[in-house]
Design a protein around this motif. Sequence first.
Motif, short mmCIF file in Angstrom:
data_model
loop_
_atom_site.label_atom_id
_atom_site.label_comp_id
_atom_site.label_asym_id
_atom_site.label_seq_id
_atom_site.Cartn_x
_atom_site.Cartn_y
_atom_site.Cartn_z
N GLY A 2 0.79 -1.21 0.00
CA GLY A 2 0.00 0.00 0.00
C GLY A 2 0.83 1.27 0.00
O GLY A 2 2.05 1.24 -0.01
N ASP A 3 0.11 2.38 0.02
CA ASP A 3 0.75 3.69 0.00
C ASP A 3 1.08 4.12 1.42
O ASP A 3 0.31 3.87 2.35
CB ASP A 3 -0.19 4.72 -0.63
N TYR A 4 2.21 4.82 1.54
CA TYR A 4 2.68 5.33 2.82
C TYR A 4 3.10 6.79 2.69
O TYR A 4 3.67 7.19 1.68
CB TYR A 4 3.87 4.51 3.34
N GLN A 35 7.51 3.84 -7.74
CA GLN A 35 6.42 3.73 -6.77
C GLN A 35 6.07 5.08 -6.12
O GLN A 35 5.17 5.16 -5.30
CB GLN A 35 6.79 2.76 -5.64
N MET A 36 6.79 6.14 -6.49
CA MET A 36 6.65 7.42 -5.82
C MET A 36 5.38 8.15 -6.30
O MET A 36 5.11 8.23 -7.49
CB MET A 36 7.88 8.28 -6.12
N VAL A 57 4.73 7.12 -1.06
CA VAL A 57 5.25 6.06 -1.92
C VAL A 57 4.49 4.76 -1.67
O VAL A 57 4.05 4.48 -0.55
CB VAL A 57 6.78 5.89 -1.66
N ASP A 58 4.31 3.98 -2.71
CA ASP A 58 3.67 2.67 -2.64
C ASP A 58 4.76 1.64 -2.34
O ASP A 58 5.71 1.50 -3.13
CB ASP A 58 2.99 2.36 -3.97
N LEU A 59 4.63 0.94 -1.23
CA LEU A 59 5.66 -0.02 -0.81
C LEU A 59 5.05 -1.41 -0.63
O LEU A 59 3.91 -1.54 -0.18
CB LEU A 59 6.34 0.46 0.47
N PRO A 60 5.82 -2.47 -0.95
CA PRO A 60 5.25 -3.81 -1.03
C PRO A 60 5.10 -4.57 0.29
O PRO A 60 4.30 -5.50 0.37
CB PRO A 60 6.23 -4.55 -1.94
N ASP A 61 5.89 -4.22 1.33
CA ASP A 61 5.85 -5.03 2.55
C ASP A 61 6.43 -4.24 3.73
O ASP A 61 7.08 -3.21 3.53
CB ASP A 61 6.63 -6.33 2.34
N THR A 67 12.89 -0.07 5.80
CA THR A 67 14.09 0.34 5.06
C THR A 67 13.94 1.76 4.54
O THR A 67 14.86 2.57 4.65
CB THR A 67 14.36 -0.62 3.89
N PHE A 68 12.79 2.05 3.97
CA PHE A 68 12.56 3.39 3.41
C PHE A 68 12.65 4.45 4.51
O PHE A 68 13.26 5.50 4.33
CB PHE A 68 11.21 3.46 2.71
#
Length: 190
Positions: A2-4, A35-36, A57-61, A67-68
């Motif tokens: 989802g997006d963060y 993903q930004m 940003v959309d991140l997978p897990d 990490t981001f």
Amino acid sequence: MGDYFFYCRDRDGSAELRDRLVEEHWAFMDRFADQMIARGPTLTADGETATGSVHIVDLPDPETVTTFGYGEPNYLAGIYRSVVIRRFVDLLGRTMWDFPGSRDEAGGRYLVLAHARPLIDWPGAALAEPDLDRQRLIAFGRLLSEDGEDWEGTAVIGEFADPETVRDLFAATGAYERIEVHPWTFGGRR
């Protein structure tokens, strides 16, 4: 996953170190370019010095979220005094690169970060969102807790002739405990 929404606030006196690490920061962000949704620094009132960094940003897990947020060179170097991470429900449906821009010269670009009052049920959050001209918005979304269960506020990046009027629009809903307005500019390689 989802997006963060990430908002990293700079420590006082970190501008010189931030300038030295700009290439490392950009190289790190290049890994997430596809993903930004939006990115860029908040600024002092005169627009001369960064006060923080915003990334949506959309991140997978969960590991990538960590990490981001905490593997980024500015964080590792101690530039940031705090890091806010929230789930982001995109209400605009476009990235900052799709932003049409305004046709007038009045105003500037701002991040509006509206923190929800405690105990407000997030499905009702739509009632707390003022009617804003979407053509002037760069990013717009609800901020949720990590598990997506609690509504924690709203984030808006946009062009506003008068940022205090935008603050007043959010305040008039009665749903927000605190509303921050920060000058902002597009981020990324220049």
